[in-house]
Motif scaffolding. Structure first.
Motif, PDB file in Angstrom:
ATOM      1  N   ALA A  77       0.832  -1.176   0.021  1.00  0.00           N
ATOM      2  CA  ALA A  77      -0.406  -0.021   0.265  1.00  0.00           C
ATOM      3  C   ALA A  77       1.062   1.398  -0.168  1.00  0.00           C
ATOM      4  N   SER A  78       0.679   2.394  -0.537  1.00  0.00           N
ATOM      5  CA  SER A  78       1.204   3.707  -0.603  1.00  0.00           C
ATOM      6  C   SER A  78       0.634   4.190   0.794  1.00  0.00           C
ATOM      7  N   ARG A  79       1.881   4.868   1.157  1.00  0.00           N
ATOM      8  CA  ARG A  79       2.072   5.521   2.913  1.00  0.00           C
ATOM      9  C   ARG A  79       2.537   6.902   2.251  1.00  0.00           C
ATOM     10  N   GLY A  80       1.275   7.861   2.279  1.00  0.00           N
ATOM     11  CA  GLY A  80       1.740   9.518   2.732  1.00  0.00           C
ATOM     12  C   GLY A  80       2.265   9.952   0.996  1.00  0.00           C
ATOM     13  N   LYS A  81       2.471  11.359   1.079  1.00  0.00           N
ATOM     14  CA  LYS A  81       2.428  11.824  -0.496  1.00  0.00           C
ATOM     15  C   LYS A  81       3.716  13.248   0.134  1.00  0.00           C
ATOM     16  N   ASP A 131       4.501   9.317  12.422  1.00  0.00           N
ATOM     17  CA  ASP A 131       3.682   7.710  12.334  1.00  0.00           C
ATOM     18  C   ASP A 131       4.272   6.878  11.200  1.00  0.00           C
ATOM     19  N   LEU A 132       5.543   6.649  10.817  1.00  0.00           N
ATOM     20  CA  LEU A 132       5.934   5.894   9.731  1.00  0.00           C
ATOM     21  C   LEU A 132       5.777   5.668   8.681  1.00  0.00           C
ATOM     22  N   GLY A 133       5.124   6.939   8.415  1.00  0.00           N
ATOM     23  CA  GLY A 133       5.812   6.926   6.957  1.00  0.00           C
ATOM     24  C   GLY A 133       3.959   7.912   6.185  1.00  0.00           C
TER      25      GLY A 133
END
Length: 407
Positions: free
Chosen positions: A220-224, A276-278
């Protein structure tokens, strides 16, 4: 000490002149593994492939290379392999593959825009050889996601203290020649519109992480992280000058936070922190490390050591020595491939050495990729001349090179 990977013995070239974006891994037997992208002449050609090589006798014994033997689209391009050896000893390769119609007209061949869908394949043998079998490539993040924008890889995967796999990536505008399209905008044609009547030019580029909580099965993609302001731009406005954030490299800090570093066009490496881990990040800001808009990499030396940074240590057109004397660089030259250490989780950096430092018009020592081997670090990098500049056909220093240093 410098050693060749794609040179030394001519047969390793296999008729290919373009070799770039090397990556490294240590196999369970202790052998060294290298992978990179290669093409007949230039980047993005149809048929661009991933090459593999293994050295079982230290960094000197790179005797041959071979093509990654996986199913692929005819005439497509493969990009930027990132190897990872998991806790069970399995070798995985992450890479991107061009899809859709992200191409532009060029002579003598059309060129693919960098990147595509992110895929993974796994070696089915104990160690890779030219005869090895690989699992069927599996797409873990497709080009069609986020409004059809190519995805790119550049730096290594890390395993967090939680056991999560974290792979940095970014979404990049297609860099297609704007004038070659009817509306003069950058975009890809969608797969279901091969005639080119509809385009996807609304995709927004940003950096991110791909995260797996189950050892690489699902992602899953995390963060932008979108474009960031140039230094000294002040408050944001419509007139704010911004830089892209690409070729990101991530490390976990001593307190468990993540810190990500970016290539930018602003003259410095930028960084951002996630607590928060990304999922969320601080605003990316410039570090004190100058950089000419080229790739860098940050790793943590094991076990629980300082951070190590590999980068080109100069501004885009000017090289400044230790005495503060500035010298104008030749056109399109990337040099002073250097190392720096941080013993405070990236707050400050201490330069510890220059790996390569030659200059010439169009000459580049760039795209470092590091691998720790006990008290040594092996750094692979590319050396070549930009298209249109001097190219020495018999220069055995060109291609993928490696240098190992004692830390």
């Amino acid at each position: 000490q410098k050693e060749g990977i794609t040179n030394g013995k001519w047969k390793i070239f296999q008729g290919l002149r373009y070799h770039h974006q090397a990556s490294l891994a240590r196999l369970p037997s202790g052998a060294l593994f290298a992978s990179w992208q290669a093409a007949e002449d230039t980047e993005g050609e149809p048929g661009q492939e991933i090459r593999l090589a293994v050295s079982r006798d230290g960094v000197k014994a790179w005797k041959t290379s071979w093509t990654l033997n996986v199913t692929r689209a005819a005439g497509g391009a493969q990009w930027s392999p990132v190897p990872h050896v998991d806790a069970s000893g399995k070798l995985h390769i992450f890479y991107t593959e061009s899809e859709g119609d992200c191409r532009r007209k060029a002579k003598p061949k059309p060129k693919w825009a960098p990147g595509g869908s992110i895929k993974i394949t796994t070696c089915l043998d104990q160690e890779p050889t030219p005869q090895s079998q690989w699992s069927e490539p599996r797409t873990i993040y497709g080009i069609e996601e986020d409004s059809w924008i190519p995805k790119m890889l550049s730096n290594h995967l890390i395993v967090l203290k939680t056991g999560e796999w974290v792979l940095p990536f970014w979404r990049e505008n297609t860099l297609l020649a704007k004038a070659s399209w009817p509306d003069s905008k950058e975009h890809c044609r969608t797969k279901d519109n091969p005639a080119g009547q509809k385009y996807t030019n609304t995709a927004i580029p940003y950096a991110s992480l791909l995260v797996s909580t189950d050892g690489g099965t699902t992602w899953a993609s995390r963060g932008k992280l979108h474009d960031a302001a140039y230094p000294d731009e002040g408050d944001w406005s419509l007139a704010t000058k911004t830089t892209w954030l690409i070729e990101n490299s991530v490390v976990q800090l001593s307190n468990g936070d993540l810190r990500m570093y970016f290539r930018t066009s602003a003259g410095f490496i930028y960084d951002a922190i996630s607590k928060d881990l990304g999922y969320t990040w601080t605003e990316p800001v410039p570090t004190a490390i100058q950089n000419p808009d080229s790739k860098s990499q940050v790793i943590r030396l094991e076990p629980d050591g300082p951070l190590l940074l590999a980068f080109n240590d100069h501004k885009r057109t000017v090289l400044t020595d230790g005495n503060g004397t500035s010298t104008k660089l030749p056109n399109k030259c990337l040099t002073h491939l250097s190392l720096a250490l941080s013993e405070d989780d990236g707050e400050t950096w201490r330069r510890i050495g220059v790996l390569r430092g030659g200059t010439a018009p169009g000459l580049r020592f760039h795209y470092p990729y590091m691998l720790q081997m006990g008290c040594k670090v092996l750094v692979a990098y590319s050396k070549f001349y930009v298209t249109g500049f001097k190219y020495q056909e018999n220069d055995r220093e060109l291609g993928i090179r490696a240098v190992h240093v004692h830390i």
